[in-house]
Write a protein that holds these residues in place. Sequence first.
Motif, mmCIF file in Angstrom:
data_model
loop_
_atom_site.group_PDB
_atom_site.id
_atom_site.type_symbol
_atom_site.label_atom_id
_atom_site.label_comp_id
_atom_site.label_asym_id
_atom_site.label_seq_id
_atom_site.Cartn_x
_atom_site.Cartn_y
_atom_site.Cartn_z
ATOM 1 N N ASN A 5 -2.844 4.803 13.839
ATOM 2 C CA ASN A 5 -3.418 5.380 13.125
ATOM 3 C C ASN A 5 -3.602 4.384 12.182
ATOM 4 O O ASN A 5 -3.262 5.221 10.997
ATOM 5 N N VAL A 6 -4.957 3.908 11.832
ATOM 6 C CA VAL A 6 -5.220 3.860 10.232
ATOM 7 C C VAL A 6 -6.114 4.959 9.767
ATOM 8 O O VAL A 6 -6.490 3.996 8.688
ATOM 9 N N MET A 7 -6.248 5.956 10.690
ATOM 10 C CA MET A 7 -6.533 7.455 9.387
ATOM 11 C C MET A 7 -5.451 8.041 8.991
ATOM 12 O O MET A 7 -6.354 9.063 7.910
ATOM 13 N N ASN A 8 -4.476 7.948 8.786
ATOM 14 C CA ASN A 8 -3.744 8.711 8.225
ATOM 15 C C ASN A 8 -3.556 9.004 6.958
ATOM 16 O O ASN A 8 -3.695 7.278 6.655
ATOM 17 N N ILE A 9 -3.192 9.496 6.062
ATOM 18 C CA ILE A 9 -3.066 9.424 4.082
ATOM 19 C C ILE A 9 -2.588 8.374 3.903
ATOM 20 O O ILE A 9 -3.547 7.441 2.695
ATOM 21 N N GLU A 10 -1.734 7.771 4.883
ATOM 22 C CA GLU A 10 -0.404 6.747 4.475
ATOM 23 C C GLU A 10 -1.486 4.940 4.420
ATOM 24 O O GLU A 10 -1.886 4.767 3.100
ATOM 25 N N GLU A 11 -2.424 4.809 5.485
ATOM 26 C CA GLU A 11 -2.822 4.017 5.369
ATOM 27 C C GLU A 11 -4.319 4.259 4.935
ATOM 28 O O GLU A 11 -4.717 2.935 4.582
ATOM 29 N N ARG A 12 -4.757 5.608 4.294
ATOM 30 C CA ARG A 12 -6.219 5.390 3.642
ATOM 31 C C ARG A 12 -5.858 5.133 2.674
ATOM 32 O O ARG A 12 -6.677 3.833 1.906
ATOM 33 N N ILE A 13 -5.090 5.107 2.062
ATOM 34 C CA ILE A 13 -4.246 4.964 0.816
ATOM 35 C C ILE A 13 -4.150 3.030 0.445
ATOM 36 O O ILE A 13 -4.079 2.579 -0.130
ATOM 37 N N LYS A 14 -3.226 3.070 1.719
ATOM 38 C CA LYS A 14 -3.234 1.864 1.704
ATOM 39 C C LYS A 14 -4.271 0.015 1.546
ATOM 40 O O LYS A 14 -4.469 -0.350 0.774
ATOM 41 N N TRP A 15 -5.300 1.532 2.015
ATOM 42 C CA TRP A 15 -6.694 0.668 2.163
ATOM 43 C C TRP A 15 -7.127 0.643 1.201
ATOM 44 O O TRP A 15 -7.672 -0.113 0.524
#
Length: 269
Positions: A145-155
């Motif tokens: 899941n590249v679209m969860n909030i944690e991954e969005r912020i890491k991106w």
Amino acid sequence: MATETAAATTTRTVKPADHPPLLAGDRGPIAMSRPGLHDTVLGILRPLPRGVILDCPAGEGALAQRMLADGFDVRCCDLYSELFRLDGVEIRRGDLSGILPYASELFDFITSLDGLEHIDSPPQAFREYKRLLKPGGHLIISVPNVMNIEERIKWLLFGYTSHFKPLSQQSKAKIRYDCAGMDEIAVHANPIGYNELRYYLEKNGFVIQGLYRDRKKANQWLYWPAVALIRLLAKLTPQKRRADRWTDELASDPVLLGGNTMIIHSIRR
């Protein structure tokens, strides 16, 4: 019909003692996926009528073992069939980027977990799902899941997500050793989000039945201010635009507050 009679490879349980760490040892199959994924998939399958399932990629056979115990007729396929450790079950070699060695409309179900992110041609995999499933057949897929909030912020902060990190020479060398040269086992080549998955599913005649996460992440409370802002903006978006842009789905718990893995259950029309 020739593809249906393709020779199956021999199941192997015992690996050489000096084999690289990921593959070594005399043992049965273990899950190569994140905790919670198989439990979620079995929770989707159990209320459904029993039938013939293709599990591809099958990995070591851990999910297949549990589906067999639940009464399903399971067939297994993997790019690296030598990984398979489930005795008494046929394993065929096949690449999701190509044509799998089975006749058309053979299966009632396909489970394809943690496979699409490893291949060069995800669109071809969706064409194969459609070809292999009977009309009304069920498809369950999962991807990181590249679209969860944690991954969005890491991106935003780093330019990459947890599952799709830069591959240095050192990291590639370690992967090559751990996987005995079968780099595709560990290398994530294609980040695929909800938008792309839904597009390819609908293009190939699938209707989404449910969207799931493998498990809740323990640290999600840290991101609640950002989640609240995203959901406020979603509510302020006009209804037509929300429908056109799948705004509600993108702000849903399985996507925005998802765990490591996003799971989609769909049916072939």
